[in-house]
Design an enzyme around this catalytic site. Structure first.
Site, PDB file in Angstrom:
ATOM      1  N   ASN A 125       0.818  -1.210   0.000  1.00 51.35           N
ATOM      2  CA  ASN A 125       0.000   0.000   0.000  1.00 51.35           C
ATOM      3  C   ASN A 125       0.853   1.262   0.000  1.00 51.35           C
ATOM      4  O   ASN A 125       0.465   2.292  -0.554  1.00 51.35           O
ATOM      5  CB  ASN A 125      -0.911   0.012   1.221  1.00 51.35           C
ATOM      6  CG  ASN A 125      -1.797   1.230   1.275  1.00 51.35           C
ATOM      7  OD1 ASN A 125      -2.736   1.371   0.489  1.00 51.35           O
ATOM      8  ND2 ASN A 125      -1.520   2.146   2.201  1.00 51.35           N
ATOM      9  N   ASP A 184       1.674   6.708  -0.062  1.00 53.70           N
ATOM     10  CA  ASP A 184       0.916   5.651  -0.736  1.00 53.70           C
ATOM     11  C   ASP A 184       1.429   5.423  -2.154  1.00 53.70           C
ATOM     12  O   ASP A 184       1.762   6.377  -2.872  1.00 53.70           O
ATOM     13  CB  ASP A 184      -0.567   6.027  -0.791  1.00 53.70           C
ATOM     14  CG  ASP A 184      -1.241   5.932   0.559  1.00 53.70           C
ATOM     15  OD1 ASP A 184      -0.551   5.597   1.539  1.00 53.70           O
ATOM     16  OD2 ASP A 184      -2.454   6.189   0.633  1.00 53.70           O
ATOM     17  N   ASP A 214      -0.546  -6.582   3.595  1.00 53.37           N
ATOM     18  CA  ASP A 214      -0.961  -5.563   4.543  1.00 53.37           C
ATOM     19  C   ASP A 214      -1.969  -4.613   3.913  1.00 53.37           C
ATOM     20  O   ASP A 214      -1.850  -4.236   2.747  1.00 53.37           O
ATOM     21  CB  ASP A 214       0.279  -4.787   5.002  1.00 53.37           C
ATOM     22  CG  ASP A 214      -0.014  -3.743   6.050  1.00 53.37           C
ATOM     23  OD1 ASP A 214      -0.540  -4.112   7.113  1.00 53.37           O
ATOM     24  OD2 ASP A 214       0.291  -2.557   5.806  1.00 53.37           O
ATOM     25  N   GLU A 250      -4.912  -8.870   4.792  1.00 49.93           N
ATOM     26  CA  GLU A 250      -5.504  -8.143   5.897  1.00 49.93           C
ATOM     27  C   GLU A 250      -6.573  -7.220   5.336  1.00 49.93           C
ATOM     28  O   GLU A 250      -6.272  -6.319   4.549  1.00 49.93           O
ATOM     29  CB  GLU A 250      -4.457  -7.312   6.644  1.00 49.93           C
ATOM     30  CG  GLU A 250      -5.059  -6.503   7.787  1.00 49.93           C
ATOM     31  CD  GLU A 250      -4.218  -5.313   8.195  1.00 49.93           C
ATOM     32  OE1 GLU A 250      -4.213  -4.982   9.396  1.00 49.93           O
ATOM     33  OE2 GLU A 250      -3.582  -4.682   7.323  1.00 49.93           O
TER      34      GLU A 250
END
Length: 495
Positions: A125, A184, A214, A250
């Site tokens: 990410n 990001d 993640d 996740e």
């Protein structure tokens, strides 16, 4: 049959890696038990106060034999300026605090020889602001060279203020949803995607068995469909490299979104609705309603498999972002019952290091990643995160727990070995069974075994045609086809 006999013997023997007791181990048919490790707080092999990869390798006997886990999930191990290392500076190296690539290769080789799986935390990410990609883009923006600098498009920049963006220069902002030091990544960029595949191949070629992804719901904060598209692309690329690789994501969000994300093909997503103090495992324990819990487990798995027939639930009690479970499961009986419940659920189960010895920690994130207490002398115990401010008044030391037949650690080992004895618990089709009392959790696995927990206080009797029972915890008996199970007890029934 012989293999089952050996595993049952193993389940009944206290496995003590540092004692004179005999250790018997049979490789399970299904690797379904993972041990999550924050390396910095796990085991310090060289006395510098920092847990390291050599330490993980030195404790493989503990992880595999004393506990019974079949795999390890390492939280981020890449070079990073922070203690948590979720801001990566180099995706193809090891943080010097943890060791070297040679140390990593040695760990992978030994785990492979043992038949254990290793998955790595892969942070896609965002990167660190110290990553060469971001540094290059920053320099190019300053010098107006982005037209010839590909990395400018690796991130999301704006020439006007935007919510969630941080100022880079007086007229330039960049997206960083979690923190201004975690810019990001622009996952639409094709060159960046090529870099991601190259990173994944690097680690898979080294023998890694998969990845934990993640923050998957944040890849595209405004589009769940784009998150699914990216995950599908990534999963296809991984399977091209290694068809047997395992990927777990996740997605800390509601069940509707999680189940929808299974359309991506990803093997697993962590089951947050069952975890933590507010999850349905602890709620069932407190309400003494096992029947409802079994229905919730069946419904959750049915919905995920509707979107991915090969999907595998990823069950856990707590992790590195949660208050540790020993803080709200305060009695040994509650800790053991909770262990029975989640360690005998379908799918894969994830144990957060230290949970097996009731390690505590709450509040800031550093407090949730404290060192595991190996012995009362502090030998090989890392210092832990610098800013941690949680103090546990009394520890259960691993070495003492190993020699205590009634310890939570030896209970974990017993439950896990019973899980290994019956592969259908982790991979078989499931169906709830009504045994006539709401206190009873009863889930049938592949028509072969029935897992039963009595979450109430009273003894319950029920009739069920069966071959035999295995007492996991508490007390139970069987005569003809009548089973008696005392309160706060767990059994596995062979059909």
């Amino acid at each position: 049959m012989m293999k089952r006999l050996f595993i049952l013997i193993l389940a009944l023997i206290t496995l003590v890696g540092c004692s004179n007791k005999q250790v018997v181990y049979v490789e399970p048919e299904v690797n379904s038990v993972f041990y999550e490790i924050y390396v910095g707080s796990f085991y310090d092999s060289d006395g510098d106060g920092m847990g390291d990869l050599k330490g993980v390798r030195q404790k493989l006997d503990y992880i595999q034999y004393d506990l019974g886990a079949t795999g390890v999930w390492l939280m981020p191990i890449n070079p990073s300026p922070t203690y948590h290392k979720y801001d990566v500076m180099d995706y193809k190296d090891i943080d010097p605090q943890y060791g070297t690539l040679e140390d990593f290769d040695a760990l992978v080789q030994e785990m492979d020889e043992r038949g254990m799986d290793l998955i790595l935390d892969l942070v896609l990410n965002h990167s660190s602001t110290q990553h060469p990609w971001f540094k290059e883009a920053k320099e190019a923006l300053l010098n107006d060279n982005c037209d010839v600098t590909e990395t400018c498009d690796y991130y999301n920049f704006s020439y006007e203020p935007v919510i969630g963006y941080h100022m880079l220069y007086s007229n330039v902002w960049y997206e960083g949803g979690f923190w201004d030091q975690m810019p990001d990544l622009n996952l639409d960029n094709e060159s960046l995607r090529e870099e991601i595949v190259d990173i994944a191949q690097f680690w898979l070629d080294k023998g890694v068995d998969g990845f934990r992804l993640d923050a998957t719901t944040h890849f595209y904060d405004d589009s769940g469909e784009k998150n699914i598209e990216f995950l599908r692309w990534f999963y296809d690329e991984i399977k091209t490299i290694n068809p047997n690789a395992y990927v777990v994501g996740e997605a800390w969000t509601g069940d509707l979104i999680v189940h929808d994300m299974y359309r991506s093909g990803i093997d697993s997503f962590f089951n947050f609705s069952g975890s933590q103090n507010s999850g349905y495992i602890v709620k069932a324990l407190r309400s003494q309603n096992g029947e409802r819990l079994a229905e919730q487990v069946e419904t959750y798995n049915t919905k995920l498999k509707a979107n991915n027939p090969n999907g595998i639930d990823a069950v856990f009690l707590s992790n590195h972002d949660n208050n540790r479970s020993a803080g709200y499961l305060v009695t040994l009986e509650d800790q053991k019952m909770a262990a029975n419940m989640y360690l005998l659920m379908p799918g894969n189960v994830f144990i957060y290091y230290g949970e097996e010895v009731a390690l505590k920690g709450s509040g800031i994130d550093e407090n949730k990643r404290l060192p595991i207490p190996w012995n009362d002398k502090g030998d090989n115990m890392p210092k832990g995160p610098e800013n941690a401010d949680y103090t546990q008044s009394e520890y259960t030391y691993v070495d003492k727990a190993l020699n205590d037949n009634d310890s939570l650690l030896n209970h974990y080992q017993k439950v896990i070995q019973i899980r290994h004895q019956y592969p259908s618990i982790s991979r078989g089709t499931i169906e709830t069974v009504d045994l006539g009392d709401s206190a009873l959790y009863a889930l049938e696995h592949a028509g072969e075994v029935l897992v039963v927990h009595n979450l109430g206080e009273e003894t319950i009797e029920f009739d069920l045609e069966h071959k035999s029972i295995v007492v996991v915890y508490g007390e139970a008996s069987s005569k003809d086809n009548t089973v008696n199970i005392k309160g706060n007890s767990s059994i596995v029934i062979e059909k």
